[in-house]
Design an enzyme around this catalytic site. Sequence first.
Site, PDB file in Angstrom:
ATOM      1  N   GLU A  57       0.711  -0.830   0.369  1.00 50.32           N
ATOM      2  CA  GLU A  57       0.199   0.583   0.270  1.00 50.32           C
ATOM      3  C   GLU A  57       0.656   1.614  -0.036  1.00 50.32           C
ATOM      4  OE1 GLU A  57      -3.791  -0.232   0.833  1.00 50.32           O
ATOM      5  OE2 GLU A  57      -3.569  -2.360  -0.324  1.00 50.32           O
ATOM      6  N   SER A 143      19.875  -8.406  -8.705  1.00 52.40           N
ATOM      7  CA  SER A 143      18.343  -8.653  -9.599  1.00 52.40           C
ATOM      8  C   SER A 143      18.993  -9.177 -11.183  1.00 52.40           C
ATOM      9  CB  SER A 143      18.288  -6.894 -10.413  1.00 52.40           C
ATOM     10  OG  SER A 143      17.778  -5.919  -9.060  1.00 52.40           O
ATOM     11  N   HIS A 273       2.763  -9.683  -9.419  1.00 54.37           N
ATOM     12  CA  HIS A 273       4.430 -10.140  -9.331  1.00 54.37           C
ATOM     13  C   HIS A 273       5.574  -8.949  -8.680  1.00 54.37           C
ATOM     14  CE1 HIS A 273       8.707 -10.773 -11.002  1.00 54.37           C
ATOM     15  NE2 HIS A 273       8.038  -8.936 -11.190  1.00 54.37           N
ATOM     16  N   SER A 274       5.015  -7.343  -8.583  1.00 53.79           N
ATOM     17  CA  SER A 274       5.366  -6.584  -7.837  1.00 53.79           C
ATOM     18  C   SER A 274       4.987  -5.663  -8.328  1.00 53.79           C
ATOM     19  CB  SER A 274       6.328  -6.753  -8.424  1.00 53.79           C
ATOM     20  OG  SER A 274       6.531  -5.511  -9.790  1.00 53.79           O
TER      21      SER A 274
END
Lengths: 383, 367
Positions: A57, A143, A273-274
């Site tokens: 959020e 990453s 996913h993100s």
Amino acid sequence: MKFFNETSYEPIPIYRVMDNNGQIIDKNEEPNLDKATLINMYKTMVQLSHMDKILYESQRQGRISFYMTNYGEEGIHIGSASALSPKDLVFSQYREVGVFLYRGMTVTELVNQCYGNCEDPGKGRQMPVHYGSKHHNMVTISSPLGTQMPQAVGAAYAYKRVPNNDRCVICYFGDGAASEGDAHAAFNFAATLDCPVIMLCRNNGYAISTPTSEQYRGDGIASRGPALGLHTLRVDGTDTLAVHNAVKRARDFTVANNKPVLIEAMAYRVGHHSTSDDSSAYRSVEEIQKWTKDESPLQKFKLYLEHKGYWDAETEKAWSKEARDTVVRTMQEAEKKKKPNWKEMLEDVYYEMPPRLQKQMKQMEEHLKKYPEHYPLNQHESD
Amino acid sequence: MALKSSPAVLGMLTRLSRRSFATSKALASKPVTVRDALNQAIDEEMERDEKVFVLGEEVAQYDGAYKVTRGLWKKYGDKRVIDTPITEAGFAGIAVGAAFAGLKPICEFMTFNFSMQAIDHIINSAAKTFYMSAGTVPVPIVFRGPNGAASGVAAQHSQCFGAWYSHCPGLKVLMPYSAEDAKGLLKAAIRDPDPVVMLEDEIMYGIPFPMSDEAQSKDFVLPIGKAKVEREGRHITLVCAGRGTDTALKAAEQLAGSKGIECEVVNLRTIRPMDFDTIARSIAKTHHLITVEQGWPQSGIGAEICARVMESPSFFELDAPVWRVCGADVPMPYARTLEAHAVPGPADVVDAVTSVLGNKISAVQAQ
């Protein structure tokens, strides 16, 4: 002459300990975990899900730049982390925050990293979710997908050279990352170099929008293990106790034999996913709801604890509130903290700061002395 | 294309008659090939620190594709010299992981052309992890192997990666020329806590150089980031590295003989961090500059040197623009004659020097 393909063999079976109601299927398989450990495990899972909700959020509100949730995989994180020794080295991908929490990283440290403030153990160098902790033996997250896999094997190789070695390495990766060339190399090397490493695949059904039906044609990731010489197990990733047993057995095996193990934990990625993804674009709400209802790791584990008389509605309510409050309070504090000292930008590029960077640092120091009013120095930590 | 030993003899003569920045005295010394110098460096460092180990394709029983690791597997065994399956991404990743866990790997690429299959591990992991981990995870790894053009191996085996790797902060990039360079720099690289890329040269492997007594000591280490003036001169500065140094020295010999032009040859030894001070001092003396490299012109090492000259007081020391001598801007052709034209030779450097000193640049550019 007979050609073999993926349908020539039975799929590798899934190991589970509990049914969907948290009932033990075979008493012999129930792990011997004491009450305090079990409660700690469950509390960590709940803490994780609250942290996920609030930080997600907060990205939507523009407070942090990016976040990735772990819904549906809490069982994999806590089940595996609880079976390892704190000395074992962990290489993760990005969806293993529960492992960090279980190992003792605090909500404060994780939230500080997301905010990149002056107390971020990562010194503001990495994007959110790319945690690392030398103290907790968790390698800083990188990453590019799958690169952690041969690196984990290399670290395991380093460990096995030590006489009387009692440490293993665990490497988490997803079903999508398993398609990378690095994955194949890692499996092959782990086997040919005899390394004490656990390769744990979180098969959660999706790699961003790519479903597993498009990711591979064979029998999942587990089928690649025996093909490359790895001791392999497929486990129900939503069954925390099954994951715990699997990793415990794997750990004992790798350390005793200096041989690798491949575990494929089947689960479902409940969240997007993100924060950069909206999964309603490629899957139905019904599919998500089915998995959330029937195969929730939190639900199954909670029922198990309740059957054992270790947990009830009261403790659930109290802990839920405390977990949530911890995150909210931590965020409020994190927001007030200053940003890291600007000098951190130039540190740690090399072991010793080279003359060129020293010169630039000095130039900037002098510049700031002369024109402080043009820079938000009060927002940054000073020397 | 084959090099004779004459540059080594000439090199020895010039060293005898002039002081050089390298801290070695050229006494009566026996010649050592670059290959053997590298071998000695690895052997000595493995003996000194048991965390040092070698991995790569064919490094063990085969003694190395170019025999640089000859004898090491026999001496140290499977634990310290490891033959890996054929996957650069795989073994570079293994090496990086081992470095994370505290070992000191020497990762050999059969040629740096193949390192492209592992370049993510070198750049995204090895170079950046110390920074990304907030200084908690150093990566003491050495990536080494032959770089640049060889002989008749065409496009995919002949590229120079000096510009690619030296672009990236977090890496140190070395390019040795002589046997002494090779030994001193490799030892320094192995001892360095940062990730180092050591760009060797296949053709130079077999060339013998005089090796002073000091250079033969087990503690002989050259400083990373310090260039060496191989030949002093007052008319023009030639900045080079690796095989470019051999080319520049040959051109300097020709120019001194035929035209009486004295070239100062600056052998960079380290591409990153680059020793610009030595270049600047030389420009202040000669007021003219040429860069010599095998790599392609765009975004190359010569381009970086030009930029630094522009950005420093050295700009005002120049009496003429800088001229870059580079490899031809094409993938390396196979045919021997074409290959010879694609790589800079002494004649190209001689042409460049006479152009720069004759202030002919503007005329050429106006064509």
